[in-house]
Motif scaffolding. Sequence first.
Motif, PDB file in Angstrom:
ATOM      1  N   ALA A   1       3.547  -8.859  -6.876  1.00 27.88           N
ATOM      2  CA  ALA A   1       4.032  -9.647  -5.736  1.00 27.88           C
ATOM      3  C   ALA A   1       4.126  -8.794  -4.468  1.00 27.88           C
ATOM      4  CB  ALA A   1       5.388 -10.264  -6.052  1.00 27.88           C
ATOM      5  N   CYS A   2       4.318  -7.489  -4.644  1.00 31.09           N
ATOM      6  CA  CYS A   2       4.515  -6.596  -3.498  1.00 31.09           C
ATOM      7  C   CYS A   2       3.430  -5.538  -3.326  1.00 31.09           C
ATOM      8  CB  CYS A   2       5.862  -5.889  -3.613  1.00 31.09           C
ATOM      9  SG  CYS A   2       7.266  -7.013  -3.604  1.00 31.09           S
ATOM     10  N   HIS A   3       2.682  -5.229  -4.386  1.00 29.40           N
ATOM     11  CA  HIS A   3       1.712  -4.125  -4.357  1.00 29.40           C
ATOM     12  C   HIS A   3       0.346  -4.580  -4.849  1.00 29.40           C
ATOM     13  CE1 HIS A   3       4.813  -1.034  -3.738  1.00 29.40           C
ATOM     14  NE2 HIS A   3       5.552  -1.715  -4.606  1.00 29.40           N
ATOM     15  N   GLN A   4      -0.693  -3.969  -4.301  1.00 30.26           N
ATOM     16  CA  GLN A   4      -2.056  -4.165  -4.791  1.00 30.26           C
ATOM     17  C   GLN A   4      -2.610  -2.821  -5.241  1.00 30.26           C
ATOM     18  OE1 GLN A   4      -4.559  -6.108  -1.873  1.00 30.26           O
ATOM     19  NE2 GLN A   4      -3.593  -8.090  -2.242  1.00 30.26           N
ATOM     20  N   ILE A   5      -3.617  -2.898  -6.110  1.00 27.91           N
ATOM     21  CA  ILE A   5      -4.310  -1.702  -6.579  1.00 27.91           C
ATOM     22  C   ILE A   5      -5.755  -2.094  -6.852  1.00 27.91           C
ATOM     23  CG2 ILE A   5      -3.796  -2.021  -9.039  1.00 27.91           C
ATOM     24  CD1 ILE A   5      -3.229   1.111  -9.044  1.00 27.91           C
TER      25      ILE A   5
ATOM     26  N   ASN B   1      -3.289   2.732  -4.861  1.00 26.67           N
ATOM     27  CA  ASN B   1      -4.443   3.545  -5.251  1.00 26.67           C
ATOM     28  C   ASN B   1      -4.121   5.032  -5.121  1.00 26.67           C
ATOM     29  OD1 ASN B   1      -6.101   1.345  -5.786  1.00 26.67           O
ATOM     30  ND2 ASN B   1      -6.745   1.191  -3.660  1.00 26.67           N
ATOM     31  N   GLY B   2      -4.491   5.794  -6.133  1.00 27.08           N
ATOM     32  CA  GLY B   2      -4.284   7.242  -6.089  1.00 27.08           C
ATOM     33  C   GLY B   2      -2.822   7.644  -6.048  1.00 27.08           C
ATOM     34  N   LEU B   3      -1.961   6.832  -6.614  1.00 25.38           N
ATOM     35  CA  LEU B   3      -0.518   7.101  -6.536  1.00 25.38           C
ATOM     36  C   LEU B   3      -0.145   8.464  -7.113  1.00 25.38           C
ATOM     37  CD1 LEU B   3       2.380   6.095  -5.908  1.00 25.38           C
ATOM     38  CD2 LEU B   3       2.438   5.277  -8.277  1.00 25.38           C
ATOM     39  N   ILE B   4      -0.610   8.751  -8.326  1.00 25.47           N
ATOM     40  CA  ILE B   4      -0.240  10.011  -8.968  1.00 25.47           C
ATOM     41  C   ILE B   4      -0.934  11.157  -8.227  1.00 25.47           C
ATOM     42  CG2 ILE B   4      -0.223  11.332 -11.119  1.00 25.47           C
ATOM     43  CD1 ILE B   4       1.591   8.784 -11.130  1.00 25.47           C
TER      44      ILE B   4
ATOM     45  N   GLY C   1       5.461   8.208   0.991  1.00 25.81           N
ATOM     46  CA  GLY C   1       5.401   7.826   2.400  1.00 25.81           C
ATOM     47  C   GLY C   1       4.085   8.138   3.070  1.00 25.81           C
ATOM     48  N   ALA C   2       2.994   8.242   2.307  1.00 21.16           N
ATOM     49  CA  ALA C   2       1.739   8.731   2.863  1.00 21.16           C
ATOM     50  C   ALA C   2       0.630   7.683   3.043  1.00 21.16           C
ATOM     51  CB  ALA C   2       1.204   9.873   1.991  1.00 21.16           C
ATOM     52  N   VAL C   3       0.854   6.441   2.650  1.00 15.77           N
ATOM     53  CA  VAL C   3      -0.208   5.445   2.790  1.00 15.77           C
ATOM     54  C   VAL C   3      -0.303   5.026   4.249  1.00 15.77           C
ATOM     55  CG1 VAL C   3      -0.962   3.104   2.195  1.00 15.77           C
ATOM     56  CG2 VAL C   3      -0.052   4.605   0.429  1.00 15.77           C
ATOM     57  N   GLU C   4      -1.489   5.226   4.802  1.00 13.71           N
ATOM     58  CA  GLU C   4      -1.724   4.897   6.201  1.00 13.71           C
ATOM     59  C   GLU C   4      -1.542   3.404   6.447  1.00 13.71           C
ATOM     60  OE1 GLU C   4      -5.383   5.511   9.244  1.00 13.71           O
ATOM     61  OE2 GLU C   4      -4.954   7.145   7.835  1.00 13.71           O
TER      62      GLU C   4
ATOM     63  N   PHE D   1      -1.936   2.787 -16.586  1.00 15.24           N
ATOM     64  CA  PHE D   1      -2.713   1.814 -15.805  1.00 15.24           C
ATOM     65  C   PHE D   1      -2.932   2.318 -14.381  1.00 15.24           C
ATOM     66  CE2 PHE D   1      -2.590  -1.818 -12.825  1.00 15.24           C
ATOM     67  CZ  PHE D   1      -3.820  -2.383 -13.140  1.00 15.24           C
ATOM     68  N   LEU D   2      -1.862   2.771 -13.734  1.00 20.40           N
ATOM     69  CA  LEU D   2      -1.966   3.234 -12.345  1.00 20.40           C
ATOM     70  C   LEU D   2      -2.881   4.450 -12.211  1.00 20.40           C
ATOM     71  CD1 LEU D   2       1.785   2.898 -11.281  1.00 20.40           C
ATOM     72  CD2 LEU D   2      -0.102   1.354 -10.695  1.00 20.40           C
ATOM     73  N   LYS D   3      -2.833   5.344 -13.183  1.00 23.00           N
ATOM     74  CA  LYS D   3      -3.631   6.583 -13.136  1.00 23.00           C
ATOM     75  C   LYS D   3      -5.131   6.329 -13.174  1.00 23.00           C
ATOM     76  CE  LYS D   3      -2.532   9.821 -15.982  1.00 23.00           C
ATOM     77  NZ  LYS D   3      -2.022  10.551 -17.148  1.00 23.00           N
ATOM     78  N   GLN D   4      -5.536   5.162 -13.586  1.00 21.55           N
ATOM     79  CA  GLN D   4      -6.965   4.853 -13.664  1.00 21.55           C
ATOM     80  C   GLN D   4      -7.632   4.735 -12.296  1.00 21.55           C
ATOM     81  OE1 GLN D   4      -7.881   1.907 -17.134  1.00 21.55           O
ATOM     82  NE2 GLN D   4      -6.083   1.177 -16.033  1.00 21.55           N
ATOM     83  N   PHE D   5      -6.834   4.528 -11.244  1.00 25.73           N
ATOM     84  CA  PHE D   5      -7.375   4.231  -9.924  1.00 25.73           C
ATOM     85  C   PHE D   5      -7.291   5.437  -9.010  1.00 25.73           C
ATOM     86  CE2 PHE D   5      -6.041   0.306 -11.846  1.00 25.73           C
ATOM     87  CZ  PHE D   5      -7.093  -0.549 -11.568  1.00 25.73           C
ATOM     88  N   ASP D   6      -8.451   5.848  -8.455  1.00 29.44           N
ATOM     89  CA  ASP D   6      -8.446   6.960  -7.502  1.00 29.44           C
ATOM     90  C   ASP D   6      -8.002   6.447  -6.141  1.00 29.44           C
ATOM     91  OD1 ASP D   6     -10.671   5.768  -6.220  1.00 29.44           O
ATOM     92  OD2 ASP D   6     -12.099   7.211  -7.017  1.00 29.44           O
ATOM     93  N   LYS D   7      -7.982   7.339  -5.160  1.00 30.34           N
ATOM     94  CA  LYS D   7      -7.465   6.981  -3.837  1.00 30.34           C
ATOM     95  C   LYS D   7      -8.274   5.881  -3.155  1.00 30.34           C
ATOM     96  CE  LYS D   7      -9.842  10.675  -1.283  1.00 30.34           C
ATOM     97  NZ  LYS D   7     -10.780   9.799  -0.630  1.00 30.34           N
ATOM     98  N   ASP D   8      -9.519   5.662  -3.593  1.00 29.62           N
ATOM     99  CA  ASP D   8     -10.357   4.610  -3.034  1.00 29.62           C
ATOM    100  C   ASP D   8     -10.313   3.315  -3.871  1.00 29.62           C
ATOM    101  OD1 ASP D   8     -11.271   6.254  -0.907  1.00 29.62           O
ATOM    102  OD2 ASP D   8     -12.654   7.239  -2.305  1.00 29.62           O
ATOM    103  N   GLY D   9      -9.493   3.326  -4.914  1.00 27.76           N
ATOM    104  CA  GLY D   9      -9.366   2.143  -5.759  1.00 27.76           C
ATOM    105  C   GLY D   9     -10.419   2.030  -6.829  1.00 27.76           C
TER     106      GLY D   9
END
Length: 128
Positions: free
Chosen positions: A36-40, A53-56, A61-64, A117-125
């Motif tokens: 509801a609040c986040h996309q990946i 994307n690329g969370l780990i 506070g770094a998402v542009e 699940f989250l670790k599967q996605f790099d910074k570009d998704g």
Amino acid sequence: MRAILSSLVLLLPFLSQPAAAQDASAGERSFAKCRACHQIGEGARNLVGPELNGLIGRHSGAVEGYSYSAANKNSGLTWDEATFAEYIKDPRTKIPGTKMIFAGIKSEKEIKDLTAFLKQFDKDGKKS
């Protein structure tokens, strides 16, 4: 001695079991709580919360383009598995003043699965 051996024989099946592995498929189901609040993934964008994307490995506070709370921007955290686990249990305890309103996930297994699940996605998704 016979009693000790009998006890050991009963314990052997449990001793040979590996620790519960992370299950990215179960983590994807758990991500429904976050959706509801986040996309990946590719094309993810900021919503009420930042895209994940690329969370780990990312600094808090770094998402542009996302308007973080001062508490989050100034927390000095880098998201690794342990930090994320602490945070997702109770976001407002880990980062007092965060904008994230979420009761948290208390189950260690669910947190590990969500992390997988989250670790599967790099910074570009892109999914690895």
